[in-house]
Design a protein around this motif. Structure first.
Motif, short mmCIF file in Angstrom:
data_model
loop_
_atom_site.label_atom_id
_atom_site.label_comp_id
_atom_site.label_asym_id
_atom_site.label_seq_id
_atom_site.Cartn_x
_atom_site.Cartn_y
_atom_site.Cartn_z
N GLY A 49 0.84 -1.19 0.00
CA GLY A 49 0.00 0.00 0.00
C GLY A 49 0.88 1.24 0.00
O GLY A 49 1.93 1.27 0.64
N THR A 50 0.46 2.24 -0.70
CA THR A 50 1.29 3.44 -0.81
C THR A 50 1.29 4.27 0.46
O THR A 50 2.15 5.13 0.63
CB THR A 50 0.80 4.31 -1.99
N GLY A 51 0.35 4.04 1.32
CA GLY A 51 0.27 4.85 2.53
C GLY A 51 0.60 4.09 3.79
O GLY A 51 0.13 4.46 4.87
N GLY A 52 1.41 3.03 3.69
CA GLY A 52 1.72 2.21 4.86
C GLY A 52 2.40 2.98 5.96
O GLY A 52 2.02 2.89 7.13
N ARG A 53 3.45 3.72 5.62
CA ARG A 53 4.17 4.50 6.62
C ARG A 53 3.26 5.54 7.26
O ARG A 53 3.25 5.72 8.47
CB ARG A 53 5.38 5.18 5.97
N GLU A 54 2.48 6.24 6.43
CA GLU A 54 1.57 7.26 6.94
C GLU A 54 0.53 6.65 7.89
O GLU A 54 0.19 7.23 8.92
CB GLU A 54 0.87 7.98 5.78
N ALA A 55 0.02 5.46 7.52
CA ALA A 55 -0.97 4.80 8.38
C ALA A 55 -0.36 4.44 9.73
O ALA A 55 -0.97 4.65 10.79
CB ALA A 55 -1.50 3.55 7.68
N ALA A 56 0.87 3.89 9.69
CA ALA A 56 1.52 3.48 10.95
C ALA A 56 1.78 4.69 11.84
O ALA A 56 1.50 4.67 13.05
CB ALA A 56 2.82 2.75 10.63
N GLU A 57 2.32 5.75 11.25
CA GLU A 57 2.65 6.93 12.05
C GLU A 57 1.40 7.60 12.59
O GLU A 57 1.33 7.97 13.77
CB GLU A 57 3.46 7.92 11.22
N TYR A 58 0.38 7.77 11.75
CA TYR A 58 -0.83 8.42 12.22
C TYR A 58 -1.51 7.59 13.31
O TYR A 58 -2.01 8.14 14.30
CB TYR A 58 -1.81 8.65 11.07
N TRP A 90 -10.83 7.30 10.04
CA TRP A 90 -10.07 8.36 9.37
C TRP A 90 -9.17 7.78 8.29
O TRP A 90 -9.07 8.34 7.19
CB TRP A 90 -9.24 9.12 10.40
N LEU A 91 -8.51 6.65 8.59
CA LEU A 91 -7.64 6.03 7.58
C LEU A 91 -8.44 5.62 6.35
O LEU A 91 -8.00 5.82 5.21
CB LEU A 91 -6.93 4.81 8.17
N ILE A 92 -9.60 5.07 6.56
CA ILE A 92 -10.43 4.63 5.43
C ILE A 92 -10.87 5.84 4.61
O ILE A 92 -10.86 5.82 3.38
CB ILE A 92 -11.64 3.82 5.93
N SER A 93 -11.23 6.91 5.30
CA SER A 93 -11.66 8.11 4.56
C SER A 93 -10.51 8.68 3.74
O SER A 93 -10.70 9.14 2.61
CB SER A 93 -12.19 9.16 5.53
N GLN A 94 -9.29 8.66 4.29
CA GLN A 94 -8.14 9.17 3.54
C GLN A 94 -7.81 8.29 2.33
O GLN A 94 -7.52 8.77 1.24
CB GLN A 94 -6.92 9.24 4.46
N ALA A 95 -7.86 6.97 2.53
CA ALA A 95 -7.57 6.06 1.43
C ALA A 95 -8.62 6.15 0.34
O ALA A 95 -8.33 5.93 -0.84
CB ALA A 95 -7.49 4.63 1.97
N THR A 96 -9.84 6.51 0.71
CA THR A 96 -10.93 6.61 -0.26
C THR A 96 -10.85 7.89 -1.07
O THR A 96 -11.15 7.90 -2.27
CB THR A 96 -12.29 6.55 0.46
N THR A 97 -10.41 8.96 -0.46
CA THR A 97 -10.43 10.27 -1.14
C THR A 97 -9.10 10.65 -1.78
O THR A 97 -9.06 11.56 -2.59
CB THR A 97 -10.82 11.37 -0.12
N ARG A 156 -6.90 -8.92 9.37
CA ARG A 156 -7.34 -7.72 10.06
C ARG A 156 -6.19 -6.71 10.12
O ARG A 156 -5.03 -7.09 10.27
CB ARG A 156 -7.76 -8.03 11.51
N ALA A 157 -6.54 -5.45 10.01
CA ALA A 157 -5.56 -4.37 10.14
C ALA A 157 -6.31 -3.06 10.36
O ALA A 157 -7.50 -2.95 10.04
CB ALA A 157 -4.67 -4.27 8.91
N VAL A 158 -5.64 -2.08 10.92
CA VAL A 158 -6.25 -0.75 11.07
C VAL A 158 -6.31 -0.12 9.68
O VAL A 158 -5.32 -0.01 8.99
CB VAL A 158 -5.42 0.13 12.02
N GLY A 159 -7.52 0.26 9.25
CA GLY A 159 -7.71 0.85 7.95
C GLY A 159 -8.08 -0.15 6.87
O GLY A 159 -8.29 0.24 5.71
N LEU A 160 -8.19 -1.42 7.23
CA LEU A 160 -8.49 -2.44 6.22
C LEU A 160 -9.99 -2.60 5.99
O LEU A 160 -10.44 -2.77 4.86
CB LEU A 160 -7.88 -3.78 6.65
#
Length: 562
Positions: A49-58, A90-97, A156-160
């Motif tokens: 995923g392109t936002g893996g680092r961002e997801a972990a840090e956030y 929030w992660l899902i909303s960011q990945a969607t938009t 399972r994962a946060v944002g999945l």
């Protein structure tokens, strides 16, 4: 003593171009450490995923900040669940938009250490381990598909998914425990044996975290490697929040009959039952000793406030180590299968039972009883505890000659609990409590004074007061009206203890104890009568109003006659 921890973390990129792990911790001090605990978290961004680092840090930054913003009244699991749910949305909303953040998700392992317990939240395939003594235990379960070719694919994962399902668990802390949060870049190349060896080699958390990451890459690890190591240097003193968390899930036992067994106890007889409590005399099967087991009646099983009150009662009673109180038997979490606590059994009877049986207490007996009662209250007050229901029915005179204060059912620790609410028995409650004020040391000593007054005279200084009654308080009749042989020093002491105004009573238990012990040598002066305006201002103003009306009528009459 507060909880004392040493925490360190290390995170390295390794052969990868980018570090998609993120970890951190918060170790607050003072009240926040006691209320919310210390929090450590580690997240691993999902590869591909392109936002893996961002997801972990956030996720880690958001959890470390928002957890401490939740209300102190929330339990740890509830607070973690609410915060993680918001982060997941929030992660899902960011990945969607945002296309650049498509697939933005991460694993998460979080650990909260508070008081004498640990709490963990976990989703994904990062892990939490605990080293206790020489036993190294995995505390989490990986959320991956159970197929060899898919063991790195997360279920399972946060944002999945829109609904986050995290695992929660808790347990007791021990001094010397070491907790380790690691990403799969550490636990996979090292295995449990390698991690265990590294922790045994380095007891310093900073050195241990660095060694785990270094060894992971030395063993050929191709992923980012991160580790958080937490060492418990000292466990905090017992606190009510942890007590509630540990026991609130225990079920209320069914009604027990003589001969019934519950854990290591066998019921001998039922001692007492009320709306909120059920007491059994029990025998401990392992040693044959007699105890008192206190629990809730079965009809209260679905009333959580009753369970919380019983747990609070046990917690307060355990803090008081003195022969003026029954002693609570310490029981480990695995020794109880139901909600109850156990305290020492003492043969004898309460003072109320002695009075009901016709016993006549002499002046010397009442004075000695008062000295023992006040010593017990002094021990409570030094612990910042108010009993709030002192009366003859809660004072037990044992066959060993000792007086013990019973029933912490409405006891409270000022500053921690609400000391208002009019708890207690009306005839023994100070006037300000009946008016709605909070309990104080002076109101506690008032109840002790009424108890001694009643013990000597079988009368209440202001008459018997029924619940919901609004009595008028005048000056209490001197106890010599009922027992002329009561010495003047003791009468003055009792009248001071039950004075209408708190400022006219004893300020501390130690002051009242000194007056009891040295009464004949250093007698108190007779208390001044309370002005009617202080005792019953409404009555005064009513009298003035009547006088004013009569005077005006008289003036009118004189004008007409003239």
């Amino acid at each position: 003593m507060p909880l004392q921890l040493t925490i360190a973390h290390t995170s390295t990129t390794g052969p990868r171009e980018r570090n998609e792990d993120f970890c951190g911790f918060v170790t607050p001090e003072g009240a926040q450490l006691a209320n919310k605990g210390a929090l450590a978290a580690l997240a691993d961004g999902v590869s591909g995923g392109t936002g893996g680092r961002e997801a972990a840090e956030y996720t880690v930054r958001g959890l470390l900040a928002d957890y401490y913003a939740t209300p102190d009244t929330w339990e740890v699991q509830h607070a973690l669940d609410k915060v993680l749910g918001a982060i997941n949305r929030w992660l899902i909303s960011q990945a969607t938009t945002r296309r650049d953040l498509a697939g933005m998700s991460c694993t998460l392992s979080a650990l909260v250490l508070r008081g004498q317990r640990y709490h963990l939240a976990h989703v994904g395939d990062s892990r939490i381990y605990r080293l206790r003594g020489d036993v190294f235990t995995q505390l989490t379960t990986d959320h991956v598909w159970d197929r060899p070719d898919m063991r790195h694919v997360l279920k399972r994962a946060v944002g999945l998914d829109s609904h986050l399902m995290a695992d929660f668990a808790e347990g007791e802390l021990q001094a010397g425990d070491v907790f380790v949060l690691v990403s799969d870049g550490v636990w996979e190349p090292l295995g449990e044996l390698g991690m265990h060896s590294a922790l045994n080699l380095h007891r310093n958390p900073a050195l241990a975290a660095g060694e785990l990451v270094r060894l992971a890459h030395k063993q050929g690890g191709q992923d980012n490697a991160s580790a958080v190591v937490v060492r418990v240097d000292a466990v905090a003193e017992d606190n009510l929040r942890d007590h509630l968390a540990a026991e609130r899930r225990l079920p209320v036992p069914p009604r027990l009959k003589p001969g019934t067994r519950l854990d290591d106890f066998e019921v001998v007889e039922v001692l007492h039952e009320s709306r909120m409590s059920l007491l059994y005399k029990v025998r401990k099967r392992s040693d044959g000793r007699l105890w008192v087991l206190k629990t809730l009646p079965p009809r209260a099983a679905n009333q959580p406030e009753f369970a919380a009150a019983l747990i609070q009662e046990e917690w307060l009673a355990k803090k008081v180590i003195a022969h003026y109180f029954p002693q609570v038997l310490p029981l480990a979490a695995d020794e109880r299968s139901a909600l109850y606590y156990v305290m020492s059994w003492h043969a004898g009877a309460t003072l109320q039972q002695h009075l009901d049986a016709g016993r006549h207490f002499s002046i010397a007996e009442a004075t000695q009883t008062g000295i023992r009662l006040i010593k017990g209250l002094a021990a409570l007050h030094r612990l910042n505890i108010l009993h709030r229901d002192i009366k003859p029915a809660n004072l037990h005179l044992g066959e060993d000659g000792k007086l013990r204060i019973l029933d912490f059912g409405v006891a409270a620790s000022s500053g921690l609990h609400d000391t208002g609410g009019g708890a207690g028995t009306p005839s023994f409650m100070a006037p300000e409590l009946i008016a709605g004020a909070a309990a104080t040391v002076q109101s506690e000593l008032y109840a002790a004074g009424v108890t001694l007054y009643y013990l000597l005279t079988r009368k209440y200084p202001y008459g018997e007061i029924e619940p919901f009654q609004h009595p008028r308080f005048g000056d209490p009749p001197p106890p010599t009206r009922y027992r002329p042989e009561i010495p003047q020093w003791l009468e003055n002491l009792l009248l001071k203890a039950v004075a209408f105004e708190p400022k006219n009573r004893f300020e501390t238990a130690e002051e009242m104890l000194l007056a009891l012990e040295q009464g004949e040598r250093h007698p108190l002066g007779a208390p001044r009568r309370t002005p009617l305006l202080t005792r019953d201002p409404a009555r005064v103003w009513q009298a003035l109003a009547v006088f004013s009306i009569v005077l005006n009528l008289l003036l009118v009459y004189l004008l007409i006659v003239a």
